[in-house]
Design a protein around this motif. Structure first.
Motif, mmCIF file in Angstrom:
data_model
loop_
_atom_site.group_PDB
_atom_site.id
_atom_site.type_symbol
_atom_site.label_atom_id
_atom_site.label_comp_id
_atom_site.label_asym_id
_atom_site.label_seq_id
_atom_site.Cartn_x
_atom_site.Cartn_y
_atom_site.Cartn_z
ATOM 1 N N LEU A 1 0.833 -1.208 0.000
ATOM 2 C CA LEU A 1 0.000 0.000 0.000
ATOM 3 C C LEU A 1 0.863 1.251 0.000
ATOM 4 C CD1 LEU A 1 -2.609 -1.199 2.631
ATOM 5 C CD2 LEU A 1 -2.947 -1.015 0.171
ATOM 6 N N LEU A 2 2.079 1.104 0.478
ATOM 7 C CA LEU A 2 3.076 2.186 0.394
ATOM 8 C C LEU A 2 4.313 1.573 -0.253
ATOM 9 C CD1 LEU A 2 2.963 3.883 3.937
ATOM 10 C CD2 LEU A 2 1.984 4.763 1.815
ATOM 11 N N PHE A 3 5.095 2.396 -0.910
ATOM 12 C CA PHE A 3 6.299 1.871 -1.559
ATOM 13 C C PHE A 3 7.524 2.582 -0.990
ATOM 14 C CE2 PHE A 3 2.686 1.240 -4.267
ATOM 15 C CZ PHE A 3 2.770 -0.123 -4.487
ATOM 16 N N PRO A 4 8.600 1.819 -0.740
ATOM 17 C CA PRO A 4 9.759 2.417 -0.066
ATOM 18 C C PRO A 4 10.389 3.548 -0.878
ATOM 19 C CG PRO A 4 10.239 0.173 -0.819
ATOM 20 C CD PRO A 4 8.794 0.399 -1.062
ATOM 21 N N THR A 5 10.939 4.527 -0.167
ATOM 22 C CA THR A 5 11.626 5.605 -0.861
ATOM 23 C C THR A 5 13.025 5.159 -1.284
ATOM 24 O OG1 THR A 5 11.809 6.505 1.372
ATOM 25 C CG2 THR A 5 10.484 7.730 -0.124
ATOM 26 N N ALA A 6 13.543 4.124 -0.616
ATOM 27 C CA ALA A 6 14.811 3.493 -1.030
ATOM 28 C C ALA A 6 14.784 2.038 -0.599
ATOM 29 C CB ALA A 6 15.983 4.223 -0.385
ATOM 30 N N GLY A 7 15.563 1.218 -1.268
ATOM 31 C CA GLY A 7 15.597 -0.209 -0.949
ATOM 32 C C GLY A 7 14.589 -0.995 -1.780
ATOM 33 N N GLU A 8 14.548 -2.284 -1.529
ATOM 34 C CA GLU A 8 13.690 -3.158 -2.339
ATOM 35 C C GLU A 8 12.851 -4.061 -1.461
ATOM 36 O OE1 GLU A 8 16.061 -5.551 -4.920
ATOM 37 O OE2 GLU A 8 16.840 -3.832 -6.041
ATOM 38 N N ILE A 9 11.639 -4.318 -1.906
ATOM 39 C CA ILE A 9 10.819 -5.324 -1.230
ATOM 40 C C ILE A 9 10.375 -6.348 -2.274
ATOM 41 C CG2 ILE A 9 8.823 -3.715 -1.267
ATOM 42 C CD1 ILE A 9 7.670 -5.450 1.049
ATOM 43 N N TRP A 10 10.578 -7.608 -1.935
ATOM 44 C CA TRP A 10 10.178 -8.699 -2.823
ATOM 45 C C TRP A 10 9.122 -9.544 -2.121
ATOM 46 C CZ3 TRP A 10 12.414 -9.924 -7.721
ATOM 47 C CH2 TRP A 10 13.415 -9.022 -8.124
ATOM 48 N N ALA A 11 8.110 -9.960 -2.880
ATOM 49 C CA ALA A 11 7.083 -10.850 -2.317
ATOM 50 C C ALA A 11 6.616 -11.797 -3.401
ATOM 51 C CB ALA A 11 5.912 -10.035 -1.786
ATOM 52 N N PHE A 12 6.420 -13.034 -3.063
ATOM 53 C CA PHE A 12 5.963 -14.063 -4.011
ATOM 54 C C PHE A 12 6.843 -14.073 -5.272
ATOM 55 C CE2 PHE A 12 2.257 -12.494 -1.670
ATOM 56 C CZ PHE A 12 1.837 -13.661 -1.037
ATOM 57 N N GLY A 13 8.132 -13.832 -5.082
ATOM 58 C CA GLY A 13 9.073 -13.900 -6.198
ATOM 59 C C GLY A 13 9.046 -12.694 -7.111
ATOM 60 N N ARG A 14 8.351 -11.620 -6.710
ATOM 61 C CA ARG A 14 8.316 -10.435 -7.570
ATOM 62 C C ARG A 14 8.606 -9.176 -6.748
ATOM 63 N NH1 ARG A 14 3.793 -8.942 -12.190
ATOM 64 N NH2 ARG A 14 4.834 -7.028 -12.797
ATOM 65 N N ARG A 15 9.258 -8.223 -7.345
ATOM 66 C CA ARG A 15 9.556 -6.985 -6.624
ATOM 67 C C ARG A 15 8.273 -6.138 -6.549
ATOM 68 N NH1 ARG A 15 13.931 -2.276 -8.032
ATOM 69 N NH2 ARG A 15 13.403 -1.000 -6.248
ATOM 70 N N LEU A 16 7.983 -5.633 -5.356
ATOM 71 C CA LEU A 16 6.771 -4.832 -5.200
ATOM 72 C C LEU A 16 7.072 -3.370 -5.523
ATOM 73 C CD1 LEU A 16 5.130 -6.185 -1.903
ATOM 74 C CD2 LEU A 16 4.895 -7.032 -4.226
ATOM 75 N N THR A 17 6.501 -2.912 -6.619
ATOM 76 C CA THR A 17 6.644 -1.511 -7.012
ATOM 77 C C THR A 17 5.270 -1.052 -7.492
ATOM 78 O OG1 THR A 17 7.140 -2.204 -9.250
ATOM 79 C CG2 THR A 17 9.029 -1.767 -7.831
ATOM 80 N N GLU A 18 5.122 0.241 -7.675
ATOM 81 C CA GLU A 18 3.840 0.753 -8.194
ATOM 82 C C GLU A 18 3.548 0.150 -9.556
ATOM 83 O OE1 GLU A 18 2.624 4.929 -7.338
ATOM 84 O OE2 GLU A 18 4.636 5.001 -6.471
#
Lengths: 318, 272
Positions: free
Chosen positions: B52-69
């Protein structure tokens, strides 16, 4: 944690009147009125929803059929040109209210106490002979001579005409009858049902959803407002100056606005978290039964019959 | 690996930091609790995990995919993710925006393209499971705080998510409802659900988690371990402001030292 030394001073255990101020009455009119209005809004909503949950004639109908049936009667009301037919429809509305377990006294009060009187006040000038010329039934006064103001001719004798009175009665009757049917719909149907019925007629989702959410959060904001006013009242011992009160109200209005903005962004996130992707899909668990078709047939039939006989172009209206 | 966060930073309004250098891995089926004082960034971290929010720096991965807008612009991935990750908001009023309880519970399944019958069936089952039948036709604004929380939970559970992100789920609940919630979460965990809870309530930690991540007021993760170990580390809890020093009495002895009330007074002292 060091406490300030003046915390050691405690008040007297028993009330001791202060000379000069004892017995003086505090008037917190605006606080009390606002609190009452906020609480009244919520109580009224909850009270009226109680009727929608009763088991009565109109409560048992499919909201979509109820909506079309009652709206057809409202359309009929606007086309009728007979005071007797309008009176008949008003009586019908009261009967429907009674069959839907709404107390007739409450229903009549709701319909006839405020709005038709307001409509009557609007219609009052139309009863006078310089707006509606005709047969004078009540002479109010007499001028030295007749004269003109723009398109209006002010006659020498000022009074109420039969034609003007009839026009005013029509206006009040139409407003009263229409309001009766609309009130029957809103009192016997939960808001959710009305919104879903409207949605099923292909009214764009964005309007229906916005209306539904506005109603939902109106209640929440009314509660927040009530809490803010109660908090102020709990710390108010005398009425403030009007200017200070105005400043406080403006500040609270701003705070409420900021809070509603923050709320809207959080609600949007909560919607997105549950799969919202731009178009809302809602549950429409309507169940159509024979009585719904019967109701619709009766309403449409009655409207057609009344319009046929009593409209301006109808047989009795000519 | 279900979620992987690599050096996540988040800043509000480009001025106020909410998260700093967060590295975190969450496995499927884990029961994890994020502990921290008010304002340390727990809720922001949950919002990032929920996409629901996206990091201003760094990466988040979930279910094998990077979470981005951009990832969420893909309708199919959005549906996949939202169906698997349920989020319980701290304030139930935010989450309850539908006209009735039944509509609220059916909202999620309907958005994810369930048919009317399927959504209605699932909603009625969840409503019955949580004992909400009597209030299913009522408007959320008429409910008590505890009822609202239960309806909000029902609205998440009707999606049958594999991952539950819970923001202060026990906040404002009476002790009985708190026990009910703990039991429910344990039953869901037994079914293989991943449960991530953000809280500052230390009393429920050992009941709802096998792993505790502690955040400090500098918005960073400062500890990660078993709840029993974390809860016994009084210095750590004092440092992150989860417990505090205050005066209290032991019979006639009045003294002060750091402690919390979740396992109070497990300390030695001499009666001087």
């Amino acid at each position: 944690m060091p406490l300030p030394c003046w915390f050691k001073i405690n008040g007297p255990p028993v009330y001791q009147p202060i000379a000069g101020s004892a017995g003086k009455r505090i008037r917190l009119l605006f606080l009390d009125r606002t609190l009452k209005a906020a609480a009244g809004l919520m109580n009224e909503f909850i009270f009226c929803e109680g009727y929608a949950l009763k088991e009565g004639l109109l409560q048992g109908l499919d909201p979509r059929f109820k909506l079309i049936g009652l709206l057809s009667l409202v359309v009929g009301v606007s086309l009728l040109h007979s005071l007797w037919a309008l009176c008949g429809l008003c009586v019908l509305a009261v009967m429907l209210a009674a069959l839907s377990r709404i107390e007739p006294a409450f229903f009549l009060k709701r319909v006839w106490l405020v709005l038709p009187l307001f409509a009557g006040a609007i219609a009052l000038p139309a009863t006078l002979n310089f707006f509606t010329p005709g047969d004078l039934v009540w002479k109010i006064g007499e001028l030295e001579r007749a004269f003109r103001i723009g398109p209006y001719e002010v006659p020498k004798e000022i009074g109420v005409t039969k034609q003007g009175l009839t026009a005013a009665l029509f206006l009040v009757g139409r407003v009263g009858a229409s309001l009766s049917f609309v009130l029957l719909l809103t009192l016997t149907t939960p808001w959710a049902g009305i919104l879903k019925a409207v949605r099923s007629f292909r009214v764009p989702q964005v309007y229906v959803q916005t209306l539904g959410m506005a109603l939902r959060y109106l209640m929440l904001l009314a509660r927040i407002m009530e809490e803010m006013y109660t908090a102020k009242k709990s710390r108010t011992v005398k009425a403030g100056r009007i200017r200070a009160e105005q400043r406080w109200i403006a500040g609270q209005a701003g705070a409420l606005f900021a809070r509603s903005l923050q709320l809207s962004s959080e609600v949007h996130r909560a919607m997105v978290a549950r799969g919202y992707q731009g178009e809302v899909k809602i549950l429409i668990p309507f169940q159509v039964r024979t009585r719904d078709y019967l109701w619709l047939g009766l309403c449409l039939g009655l409207t057609a019959t009344l319009v046929y006989f009593f409209s301006f172009q109808g047989i009795m209206g000519r | 690996m279900l979620f992987e966060l690599r050096n996540i930073e988040y800043t509000f309004a480009a001025r106020y930091p909410a998260l700093r250098g967060i590295d975190l891995k969450i496995e499927a089926g884990e029961r994890l609790v994020i502990l921290g004082a008010n304002g340390c960034g727990k809720s922001t971290l949950l919002h990032i995990l929920a996409g629901l929010l996206f990091p201003t720096a760094g990466e988040i991965w979930a279910f094998g995919r990077r979470l981005t807008e951009e990832a969420f612009a893909d309708a199919s991935f959005t549906a996949f993710f939202r169906e698997r990750v349920g989020f319980l908001f701290q304030n139930p009023d935010v989450q309850l925006f539908c006209p009735t309880v039944l509509d609220e519970v059916a909202f999620g399944p309907l958005q994810l393209n369930a048919s009317q019958e399927e959504a209605l069936g699932k909603s009625r089952e969840v409503i019955s499971m949580l004992g909400l039948e009597k209030i299913s036709a009522r408007s959320p604004h008429q409910l008590s705080g505890g009822e609202k929380k239960r309806v909000a939970l029902a609205s998440v559970l009707s999606l049958n998510p594999d991952v539950l992100l819970l923001d202060e789920p026990a906040g404002g609940l009476d002790p009985r409802t708190q026990v009910w919630l703990t039991e429910l979460l344990n039953e869901l965990h037994a079914l293989g659900k991943t449960i991530v809870t953000a809280t500052h309530d230390l009393s429920i930690v050992e009941d709802i988690a096998d792993r505790a991540v502690v955040m400090d007021e500098g918005h960073a993760v400062v500890a990660d371990g078993a709840p029993a170990t974390i809860l016994c580390d009084l210095d750590l809890l004092l440092k992150v402001n989860l417990v505090h020093e205050h005066a209290h009495a032991h019979e006639e002895l009045q003294h002060s030292h750091g402690h919390s009330h979740f396992f109070t007074h497990r300390h030695d002292h001499d009666k001087k």
